[in-house]
Design a protein around this motif. Sequence first.
Motif, mmCIF file in Angstrom:
data_model
loop_
_atom_site.group_PDB
_atom_site.id
_atom_site.type_symbol
_atom_site.label_atom_id
_atom_site.label_comp_id
_atom_site.label_asym_id
_atom_site.label_seq_id
_atom_site.Cartn_x
_atom_site.Cartn_y
_atom_site.Cartn_z
ATOM 1 N N SER A 177 0.835 -1.203 0.000
ATOM 2 C CA SER A 177 0.000 0.000 0.000
ATOM 3 C C SER A 177 0.869 1.253 0.000
ATOM 4 O O SER A 177 2.029 1.235 0.435
ATOM 5 C CB SER A 177 -0.919 0.005 1.220
ATOM 6 O OG SER A 177 -0.139 0.013 2.412
ATOM 7 N N ILE A 178 0.313 2.336 -0.499
ATOM 8 C CA ILE A 178 1.047 3.593 -0.598
ATOM 9 C C ILE A 178 1.082 4.270 0.775
ATOM 10 O O ILE A 178 0.044 4.356 1.452
ATOM 11 C CB ILE A 178 0.380 4.515 -1.626
ATOM 12 C CG1 ILE A 178 0.364 3.840 -2.994
ATOM 13 C CG2 ILE A 178 1.098 5.856 -1.699
ATOM 14 C CD1 ILE A 178 -0.394 4.611 -4.048
ATOM 15 N N PRO A 179 2.232 4.741 1.224
ATOM 16 C CA PRO A 179 2.278 5.482 2.503
ATOM 17 C C PRO A 179 1.362 6.694 2.445
ATOM 18 O O PRO A 179 1.170 7.309 1.396
ATOM 19 C CB PRO A 179 3.744 5.888 2.622
ATOM 20 C CG PRO A 179 4.482 4.915 1.772
ATOM 21 C CD PRO A 179 3.556 4.590 0.625
ATOM 22 N N SER A 180 0.807 7.041 3.560
ATOM 23 C CA SER A 180 -0.114 8.176 3.642
ATOM 24 C C SER A 180 0.468 9.246 4.567
ATOM 25 O O SER A 180 1.520 9.058 5.183
ATOM 26 C CB SER A 180 -1.482 7.707 4.157
ATOM 27 O OG SER A 180 -1.341 7.122 5.446
ATOM 28 N N GLY A 181 -0.248 10.348 4.680
ATOM 29 C CA GLY A 181 0.157 11.403 5.594
ATOM 30 C C GLY A 181 1.496 12.028 5.269
ATOM 31 O O GLY A 181 2.247 12.397 6.189
ATOM 32 N N LEU A 182 1.822 12.144 3.983
ATOM 33 C CA LEU A 182 3.116 12.713 3.602
ATOM 34 C C LEU A 182 3.191 14.176 4.027
ATOM 35 O O LEU A 182 2.280 14.965 3.784
ATOM 36 C CB LEU A 182 3.300 12.596 2.087
ATOM 37 C CG LEU A 182 4.627 13.089 1.518
ATOM 38 C CD1 LEU A 182 5.774 12.217 2.008
ATOM 39 C CD2 LEU A 182 4.576 13.098 -0.012
ATOM 40 N N TRP A 195 5.967 10.511 7.029
ATOM 41 C CA TRP A 195 4.826 9.829 6.423
ATOM 42 C C TRP A 195 4.293 8.778 7.393
ATOM 43 O O TRP A 195 4.957 8.408 8.382
ATOM 44 C CB TRP A 195 5.229 9.163 5.104
ATOM 45 C CG TRP A 195 6.287 8.092 5.257
ATOM 46 C CD1 TRP A 195 6.090 6.762 5.465
ATOM 47 C CD2 TRP A 195 7.701 8.297 5.254
ATOM 48 N NE1 TRP A 195 7.289 6.108 5.573
ATOM 49 C CE2 TRP A 195 8.291 7.023 5.440
ATOM 50 C CE3 TRP A 195 8.523 9.419 5.104
ATOM 51 C CZ2 TRP A 195 9.675 6.841 5.493
ATOM 52 C CZ3 TRP A 195 9.896 9.249 5.155
ATOM 53 C CH2 TRP A 195 10.465 7.977 5.346
ATOM 54 N N THR A 196 3.121 8.262 7.088
ATOM 55 C CA THR A 196 2.547 7.152 7.835
ATOM 56 C C THR A 196 2.791 5.881 7.040
ATOM 57 O O THR A 196 2.329 5.761 5.899
ATOM 58 C CB THR A 196 1.035 7.343 8.050
ATOM 59 O OG1 THR A 196 0.818 8.558 8.774
ATOM 60 C CG2 THR A 196 0.438 6.171 8.808
ATOM 61 N N GLY A 198 2.706 2.357 5.213
ATOM 62 C CA GLY A 198 1.621 1.538 4.717
ATOM 63 C C GLY A 198 1.714 0.126 5.238
ATOM 64 O O GLY A 198 2.659 -0.244 5.953
#
Length: 249
Positions: A177-182, A195-196, A198
Amino acid sequence: MRQRRADVLWPTCTRLIALGVVGVVLASCGKKGPPLAPLVRLPAAVERVTATRLGHNVYLSLTIPAANVDRSTPVDIGYVEIYAFTGVAAPPRGMFLQQATPIARVPVLPAALPGEPARQASSDGSVAGATVTIVETVADPDNATARRFYLAVPFNTRERPGPQHTPVEVTFSPLPSIPSGLDLAYTASALTVTWTPGSAAVGGAAAPRVNVYRASPSGAEPATPIWQRPRPTPLNSEPLAAPPFSQPV
């Protein structure tokens, strides 16, 4: 008297016969044979072919031949055609071009004439001996066990193909999954990216590692030929297991 005349005439007849034989031999030496076929040179096989998958992009790197099959130079090459095939196994060697799909063509500029400066790669084409990178965007196949096979074939200026290398391949393993919260933060001394993480692609306990790349604003990059789009280089030296990433400015 008749006998003497016969003796005198005999040597003369012998000389005439001998001269006639020589004339036939000389005439046969100058006889023309069937015309020879013109010499056709073929470029050598493409070398150092690699394929790397980054997300939904595949970067295919290859070196354009710099000599012909017989090792003569300059190489007679007009372009390199790139073929791709998706399947569980690659087609047989003699059937690859019939079953695969051409996805890109790299024009090759002619060699410089004696006394001219060396040719440089441009938007019109690459040059012999240069390393180029092709990028292809691919979708996940219906069959998860399928692979994507690539083959680069050189063609001479008469559009005759040279020899083939062994196809290279990439797999379609599930992507994480793609990291979020960049988030990006600047200070007077450093640039920091957080980042958060994944989740793993398939039931893994650890989150996937991350590379950080510099992206250009949308529309800021000039249009370039398909063979002049190199694989991006991450800012970090090793994949990161967790945030943050910092870089001095």
